[in-house]
Design a protein around this motif. Structure first.
Motif, short mmCIF file in Angstrom:
data_model
loop_
_atom_site.label_atom_id
_atom_site.label_comp_id
_atom_site.label_asym_id
_atom_site.label_seq_id
_atom_site.Cartn_x
_atom_site.Cartn_y
_atom_site.Cartn_z
N GLN A 2 0.83 -1.21 0.00
CA GLN A 2 0.00 0.00 0.00
C GLN A 2 0.87 1.26 0.00
O GLN A 2 1.84 1.37 0.74
N GLU A 3 0.51 2.19 -0.85
CA GLU A 3 1.23 3.46 -0.90
C GLU A 3 0.93 4.28 0.34
O GLU A 3 -0.22 4.40 0.76
N ILE A 4 1.96 4.84 0.95
CA ILE A 4 1.79 5.67 2.14
C ILE A 4 1.56 7.11 1.71
O ILE A 4 2.39 7.71 1.02
N GLY A 5 0.43 7.67 2.13
CA GLY A 5 0.09 9.03 1.72
C GLY A 5 0.63 10.08 2.67
O GLY A 5 1.27 9.78 3.69
N PHE A 6 0.35 11.32 2.34
CA PHE A 6 0.79 12.43 3.20
C PHE A 6 -0.19 13.59 3.06
O PHE A 6 -0.93 13.71 2.08
N PHE A 7 -0.19 14.44 4.07
CA PHE A 7 -0.93 15.69 4.05
C PHE A 7 0.08 16.82 3.89
O PHE A 7 1.14 16.81 4.53
N LYS A 8 -0.27 17.79 3.06
CA LYS A 8 0.62 18.94 2.87
C LYS A 8 0.01 20.17 3.53
O LYS A 8 -1.20 20.41 3.43
N MET A 9 0.86 20.93 4.21
CA MET A 9 0.39 22.12 4.92
C MET A 9 -0.39 23.04 3.98
O MET A 9 0.08 23.39 2.90
N GLY A 10 -1.60 23.41 4.42
CA GLY A 10 -2.42 24.36 3.67
C GLY A 10 -3.27 23.76 2.58
O GLY A 10 -4.14 24.45 2.03
N ASP A 11 -3.05 22.48 2.24
CA ASP A 11 -3.84 21.84 1.19
C ASP A 11 -5.19 21.37 1.75
O ASP A 11 -5.31 21.06 2.93
N THR A 12 -6.18 21.31 0.85
CA THR A 12 -7.53 20.89 1.24
C THR A 12 -7.82 19.49 0.72
O THR A 12 -7.46 19.14 -0.41
N TYR A 13 -8.51 18.69 1.55
CA TYR A 13 -8.78 17.29 1.24
C TYR A 13 -10.27 17.01 1.37
O TYR A 13 -10.98 17.65 2.14
N ARG A 14 -10.72 16.05 0.60
CA ARG A 14 -12.15 15.70 0.59
C ARG A 14 -12.44 14.67 1.68
O ARG A 14 -11.85 13.59 1.72
N TYR A 15 -13.35 15.05 2.57
CA TYR A 15 -13.80 14.15 3.63
C TYR A 15 -15.25 13.80 3.31
O TYR A 15 -16.18 14.49 3.69
N GLY A 16 -15.44 12.72 2.55
CA GLY A 16 -16.76 12.34 2.07
C GLY A 16 -17.57 11.58 3.11
O GLY A 16 -17.08 11.23 4.19
N ARG A 17 -18.81 11.30 2.77
CA ARG A 17 -19.69 10.57 3.68
C ARG A 17 -19.39 9.08 3.71
O ARG A 17 -19.64 8.41 4.71
N ASN A 18 -18.86 8.56 2.62
CA ASN A 18 -18.61 7.12 2.51
C ASN A 18 -17.17 6.81 2.92
O ASN A 18 -16.23 7.01 2.15
#
Length: 280
Positions: A2-18
């Motif tokens: 599995q690819e390990i992801g990351f969060f970048k400072m100031g970036d926006t991410y989708r937090y969906g219902r599913n």
């Protein structure tokens, strides 16, 4: 693998219902559940303000992998959230109100407050052995994106819990006073990681077979500096973004017709012959 992801400072991410939708991209944004996914583990949820990730029975004892806090500015002043958090992550500071509400009872018994109060003992400790048991706090802020108010989270950093204050708040919708806690957070620098927070650290902390010492090898450099040196070396680990201070004259000078200019002019006139008082 599995690819390990990351969060970048100031970036926006989708937090969906599913929570089961692990698509890399969702509605034009990187998918929160794709980045935080770990096989055979429950999804990481941010449905409340203060969200501890499910604990692991690690070699050194029960371990909380991380605590995610979520702020929703669009709800400030509402019945659900009658207060307003303050985010200035570029200066390394967040002021975050706890989850007590009118009619709920003592603020230390609110679920989220209780978790953060327990962490404050470790985060504020002068002993390295206790700091090593501290849980990282990950800050997110709900933002409006492409006309959507809900389901968009901006990553605001990895934090330390520096200060706790017990405060009295007023809920204007119910016309009631209530007691709560407000938490002062220090946002860590991610400059050594090119402003990225790699989720591998949290995955390791979720794995009960991995010791805390081994898990912390994937922690951000600033976190490891804090573990070793503590609060006295804050300048070495706190986030501080350099910005241009040059502002055009027209952006600095108030319009003579503005309310602010009128107020400033009244103050200046009042102190015209009392300049020492004005300076004081």
């Amino acid at each position: 693998m599995q690819e390990i992801g990351f969060f970048k400072m100031g970036d926006t991410y989708r937090y969906g219902r599913n929570v089961y939708d692990k698509s890399p991209v969702l509605d034009g944004l990187k998918n929160f559940f794709h980045i935080t996914n770990k096989e055979n583990f429950k999804a990481v949820k941010l449905d409340s303000g203060i969200n501890p990730i499910g604990g692991a029975e690690a070699p050194e004892g029960r371990r909380i992998p991380a605590i995610c806090i979520r702020s929703s500015p669009h709800r400030a002043g509402s019945e659900e959230t009658p207060w307003e958090d303050f985010f200035d992550e570029d200066s390394g500071f967040i002021r975050y109100f706890g989850d007590n509400k009118p009619g709920m009872g003592p603020p230390e018994e609110a679920d989220g407050n209780k978790v953060l109060l327990e962490q404050h003992v470790l985060h504020a400790s002068e002993k390295e052995s206790e700091r090593r048991r501290a849980v990282p706090i990950l800050a997110f802020q709900a933002v409006k994106t492409d006309g959507r108010i809900k389901g968009n989270l901006k990553f605001c950093g990895v934090c330390l819990l520096e200060k706790v204050e017990r405060v009295t708040q007023y809920d204007s919708s119910r016309e009631k006073y209530f007691t709560n806690y407000v938490f002062s957070l220090c946002v860590l620098s991610l400059s050594k990681e090119d402003e990225c927070f790699y989720w591998q650290w949290i995955n390791d902390r979720r794995d009960s077979s991995i010791s805390l010492e081994k898990a912390n090898k994937h922690a951000p450099s600033a976190w490891r500096v804090w573990l070793r040196k503590g609060a006295e070396k804050k300048s070495q680990y706190q986030r501080n973004v350099l910005k241009r201070d040059v502002v055009k004259k027209e952006d600095r000078v108030l319009s003579r017709n503005s309310k602010e200019f009128q107020v400033l002019n009244r103050i200046y006139t009042f102190y015209k012959h009392k300049k020492h008082n004005f300076e004081f």
